[in-house]
Design an enzyme around this catalytic site. Structure first.
Site, PDB file in Angstrom:
ATOM      1  N   MET A   1       0.450  -1.350  -0.090  1.00 57.70           N
ATOM      2  CA  MET A   1       0.263   0.122  -0.084  1.00 57.70           C
ATOM      3  C   MET A   1       1.060   1.518   0.064  1.00 57.70           C
ATOM      4  O   MET A   1       2.178   1.334  -0.205  1.00 57.70           O
ATOM      5  CB  MET A   1      -1.235  -0.232   1.115  1.00 57.70           C
ATOM      6  CG  MET A   1      -1.979  -1.636   1.379  1.00 57.70           C
ATOM      7  SD  MET A   1      -3.364  -0.672   1.573  1.00 57.70           S
ATOM      8  CE  MET A   1      -4.198  -2.299   1.781  1.00 57.70           C
ATOM      9  N   CYS A   2       0.777   2.157  -0.382  1.00 58.65           N
ATOM     10  CA  CYS A   2       0.906   3.268  -0.085  1.00 58.65           C
ATOM     11  C   CYS A   2       0.843   4.595   1.251  1.00 58.65           C
ATOM     12  O   CYS A   2       0.350   4.206   2.176  1.00 58.65           O
ATOM     13  CB  CYS A   2       0.572   4.617  -1.620  1.00 58.65           C
ATOM     14  SG  CYS A   2       0.368   3.798  -2.610  1.00 58.65           S
ATOM     15  N   GLN A   3       1.394   5.448   1.164  1.00 60.13           N
ATOM     16  CA  GLN A   3       1.321   6.755   1.965  1.00 60.13           C
ATOM     17  C   GLN A   3       0.834   7.912   1.442  1.00 60.13           C
ATOM     18  O   GLN A   3       1.176   8.564   0.055  1.00 60.13           O
ATOM     19  CB  GLN A   3       2.858   7.053   2.938  1.00 60.13           C
ATOM     20  CG  GLN A   3       2.453   5.813   3.973  1.00 60.13           C
ATOM     21  CD  GLN A   3       3.369   6.453   4.367  1.00 60.13           C
ATOM     22  OE1 GLN A   3       3.639   6.964   5.795  1.00 60.13           O
ATOM     23  NE2 GLN A   3       4.527   5.558   5.474  1.00 60.13           N
ATOM     24  N   ASN A 108      -4.780   5.768  -0.284  1.00 62.01           N
ATOM     25  CA  ASN A 108      -3.683   4.109   0.029  1.00 62.01           C
ATOM     26  C   ASN A 108      -4.815   3.580   0.497  1.00 62.01           C
ATOM     27  O   ASN A 108      -6.004   3.001   0.976  1.00 62.01           O
ATOM     28  CB  ASN A 108      -3.097   4.934   1.449  1.00 62.01           C
ATOM     29  CG  ASN A 108      -2.619   3.350   2.049  1.00 62.01           C
ATOM     30  OD1 ASN A 108      -2.667   2.378   1.889  1.00 62.01           O
ATOM     31  ND2 ASN A 108      -3.095   4.399   3.334  1.00 62.01           N
TER      32      ASN A 108
END
Length: 276
Positions: A1-3, A108
């Site tokens: 996943m992302c930020q 995200n």
């Protein structure tokens, strides 16, 4: 996943202090090294920087630091790919026109099921669930309102549409049209509003220090939204699952309180970051 990283304020402000800590998580203090992007609203236009290289080592990210752009609304993203190849077209944030305005979106999470967009006017360019979700949001808004509705109507409709999408996975996002900013939390999202009296802050990721009183004046109001807190000596508000906040001119206008979780959620966004 992302930020995610967002800034909403009432006077044009640079995001360098926050962005420099944030980009450390794109390959140094964390593993979000599948590209980065940042979008600055300037009037009705948008200045966008993207790279499919890790944000920590990207020359384009260095350029952002040197440019020192001031803006009322900024959205940045560091990617850890779950769907779609590592390339420029899959790099956030994404931009679409809605009611004659530029809208910017960064996500995200991971949505395992999405509406069929094959017959839609608004089509994704890349292959991420994130961009497809944004296209669906844009199309729904345009089909429901031929003209731009009130901000309260927009906020309520965004809640309805995105809560339906969130039934199929993790859906943290930041969205802005350059006038306001909406944040939705599914797992990890925090915010802080800085206003007078301004003081010092120390970053978590590299211990960088700033004294905001040297840069801000009475009446300035700056809200920072991010996946995990960026500073160690300030009080950040943690959003809960299903929570929404609407910010304008650096202030919180409306908030929908989500459902508190009894356990710490490690959705892959925090990784090895010191902020975990």
């Amino acid at each position: 996943m992302c930020q995610l990283l967002g800034m909403n304020c009432n006077v044009p402000t640079d995001i360098v202090f926050s962005f420099e800590g944030f980009r450390h998580r794109a390959g140094l203090t964390n593993t979000h090294s599948d590209g980065f992007g940042i979008a600055f609203f300037e009037g009705k236009g948008i200045r966008v920087f993207r790279d499919n290289k890790p944000g920590y080592i990207s020359p384009i990210a260095d350029c952002v630091k040197q440019y020192n752009i001031k803006s009322l609304n900024v959205i940045a993203h560091i990617r850890k790919a779950t769907q779609g190849d590592v390339n420029i077209e899959n790099t956030h944030p994404f931009i679409r026109e809605i009611w004659g305005e530029n809208w910017v979106f960064a996500h995200n999470g991971n949505l395992t099921e999405l509406p069929d967009m094959s017959e839609s006017i608004c089509q994704p360019i890349g292959t991420t669930d994130s961009e497809t979700a944004f296209c669906y949001i844009a199309e729904q808004l345009k089909s429901r309102f031929r003209k731009k509705p009130s901000e309260e109507q927009i906020f309520a409709t965004i809640q309805e549409i995105t809560n339906q999408l969130a039934e199929h996975g993790t859906f943290n996002f930041i969205l802005s049209n350059g006038e306001w900013m909406i944040a939705r939390c599914s797992t990890n999202l925090h915010y802080i509003t800085r206003q007078a009296p301004f003081g010092k802050a120390q970053r978590i990721d590299d211990d960088g220090v700033i004294d905001f009183s040297n840069y801000a004046k009475d009446g300035d109001k700056v809200t920072i939204i991010t996946t995990a807190p960026l500073t160690k000596d300030e009080v950040w508000t943690k959003m809960e699952n299903g929570g929404f906040v609407f910010f304008k001119n650096g202030a919180k206008v409306w908030e929908i309180i989500g459902t508190p979780r009894t356990e710490v959620i490690d959705d892959g966004t925090l990784g090895e970051s010191k902020a975990a």
